[in-house]
Design an enzyme around this catalytic site. Structure first.
Site, PDB file in Angstrom:
ATOM      1  N   LEU A  35      16.884  -2.310  -3.920  1.00 28.53           N
ATOM      2  CA  LEU A  35      16.345  -2.175  -2.581  1.00 28.53           C
ATOM      3  C   LEU A  35      16.507  -3.479  -1.804  1.00 28.53           C
ATOM      4  O   LEU A  35      16.335  -4.568  -2.360  1.00 28.53           O
ATOM      5  CB  LEU A  35      14.860  -1.801  -2.644  1.00 28.53           C
ATOM      6  CG  LEU A  35      14.524  -0.497  -3.391  1.00 28.53           C
ATOM      7  CD1 LEU A  35      13.013  -0.267  -3.350  1.00 28.53           C
ATOM      8  CD2 LEU A  35      15.261   0.681  -2.790  1.00 28.53           C
ATOM      9  N   CYS A  36      16.815  -3.321  -0.545  1.00 26.78           N
ATOM     10  CA  CYS A  36      16.958  -4.468   0.342  1.00 26.78           C
ATOM     11  C   CYS A  36      15.607  -4.771   0.967  1.00 26.78           C
ATOM     12  O   CYS A  36      15.162  -4.078   1.890  1.00 26.78           O
ATOM     13  CB  CYS A  36      18.003  -4.171   1.420  1.00 26.78           C
ATOM     14  SG  CYS A  36      18.239  -5.525   2.586  1.00 26.78           S
ATOM     15  N   LEU A  37      14.931  -5.779   0.450  1.00 25.15           N
ATOM     16  CA  LEU A  37      13.621  -6.195   0.943  1.00 25.15           C
ATOM     17  C   LEU A  37      13.650  -7.701   1.177  1.00 25.15           C
ATOM     18  O   LEU A  37      14.477  -8.416   0.603  1.00 25.15           O
ATOM     19  CB  LEU A  37      12.529  -5.851  -0.072  1.00 25.15           C
ATOM     20  CG  LEU A  37      12.421  -4.382  -0.508  1.00 25.15           C
ATOM     21  CD1 LEU A  37      11.469  -4.249  -1.680  1.00 25.15           C
ATOM     22  CD2 LEU A  37      11.974  -3.511   0.661  1.00 25.15           C
TER      23      LEU A  37
ATOM     24  N   THR B 238      15.281   0.663   5.263  1.00 20.42           N
ATOM     25  CA  THR B 238      16.091  -0.437   4.756  1.00 20.42           C
ATOM     26  C   THR B 238      17.203   0.133   3.903  1.00 20.42           C
ATOM     27  O   THR B 238      17.261   1.350   3.662  1.00 20.42           O
ATOM     28  CB  THR B 238      15.227  -1.416   3.933  1.00 20.42           C
ATOM     29  OG1 THR B 238      16.001  -2.581   3.614  1.00 20.42           O
ATOM     30  CG2 THR B 238      14.748  -0.768   2.638  1.00 20.42           C
ATOM     31  N   LEU B 239      18.092  -0.713   3.454  1.00 23.20           N
ATOM     32  CA  LEU B 239      19.145  -0.264   2.555  1.00 23.20           C
ATOM     33  C   LEU B 239      18.512   0.223   1.252  1.00 23.20           C
ATOM     34  O   LEU B 239      17.801  -0.517   0.579  1.00 23.20           O
ATOM     35  CB  LEU B 239      20.115  -1.414   2.273  1.00 23.20           C
ATOM     36  CG  LEU B 239      21.337  -1.081   1.401  1.00 23.20           C
ATOM     37  CD1 LEU B 239      22.244  -0.089   2.123  1.00 23.20           C
ATOM     38  CD2 LEU B 239      22.120  -2.349   1.063  1.00 23.20           C
TER      39      LEU B 239
END
Length: 205
Positions: free
Chosen positions: A85-87, A120-121
Site C-alpha cells: 500500500l502507498c501510505l 491511494t495506490l
C-alpha cells in the site's frame, strides 16, 4: 538479515506493544523472521465493524532509518489483498518517514486511513454492502490460511470454539459443530467398505 540496531528496536517495540496493546490492534513478529510482523486490525466504523483484517509489515534491515512496506491480506473491499500500500508511513514514501515512528504508529495510521474516504495506490472502490459482506466473512477467510493459524493460534481456536465456520477451498465446511459429523461419515464409510469386502469374500469361497 536485521542489523543489531534494527533487531533491538523491534524487540523493544514488541515488549511495549505487549504491555500496552493498542485498541483494535494485535501485532507480533514472525518467530522465524523479526523483519516480518503480522497484525490484526479491527476498524470501529461501518461497514468494517465486524471485520478482522490480517496483514503484514515488512521491515528493511535498516529500520528505523527506513520505513516498512504495508500489506493487507484479508479481502476487505478497501484495499487490494496482498499488495503493498502507498501510505505516507510506508516504503512508498521514504522521504516522509520519521525514524521516531514505530510499529504502533504505522498501524494506527493505517487504521485511521482505512476509515477515511481517501484513495491511494492499492485501494479499491466497492459498495458498502460488499464491504459489509467481506467484513462478516473476514475471519473465516483468515482461518483458511496456515500462516494465519500459526501466527494467531489463540484467535483461530476462539473462532472455532465459538462456532465459527471456515470454508476451505474445495467448499467443504470445517468447524466445531460439524467435526463429529465428519468422523461419523468416516465411520459409516468404513462399515460399508468392510461389508462389501465380506460379500466379495463370501462369493469367492
Amino acid at each position: 538479515m536485521a542489523t543489531d540496531m534494527c533487531r533491538r528496536r523491534l524487540q523493544r517495540e514488541y515488549v511495549t506493544l505487549s504491555k500496552s496493546p493498542l485498541p483494535g490492534i494485535t501485532s507480533l513478529p514472525d518467530p522465524d523472521n523479526i523483519l516480518s510482523w503480522h497484525f490484526l486490525l479491527r476498524i470501529p466504523s461501518p461497514p468494517y465493524t465486524n471485520g478482522v483484517y490480517w496483514g503484514q509489515l515488512k521491515f528493511p534491515n535498516t529500520y528505523p532509518l527506513k520505513p516498512p512496506s504495508v500489506i493487507v491480506h484479508t479481502p476487505s473491499g478497501r484495499f487490494k489483498p496482498s499488495r503493498r500500500l502507498c501510505l505516507s508511513m510506508s516504503d512508498y514514501h521514504p522521504e516522509t518517514w520519521n525514524p521516531m515512528w514505530s510499529v504502533g504508529t504505522v498501524l494506527l495510521g493505517l487504521q485511521t486511513f482505512w476509515s477515511s474516504p481517501d484513495e491511494t495506490l492499492g485501494s479499491i472502490a466497492t459498495s458498502n454492502q460488499a464491504r459489509n459482506r467481506l467484513a462478516n466473512e473476514s475471519m473465516s477467510w483468515n482461518c483458511r490460511d496456515k500462516k494465519f493459524k500459526s501466527m494467531f493460534e489463540n484467535e483461530y481456536d476462539t473462532f472455532i470454539e465459538e462456532g465459527g465456520i471456515v470454508m476451505v477451498e474445495d467448499c467443504k465446511v470445517v468447524g466445531k459443530d460439524n467435526r463429529s459429523f465428519i468422523f461419523w461419515g468416516l465411520g459409516v464409510g468404513f462399515i460399508f467398505f468392510a461389508a462389501f469386502c465380506r460379500m466379495i469374500v463370501a462369493k469367492i469361497f
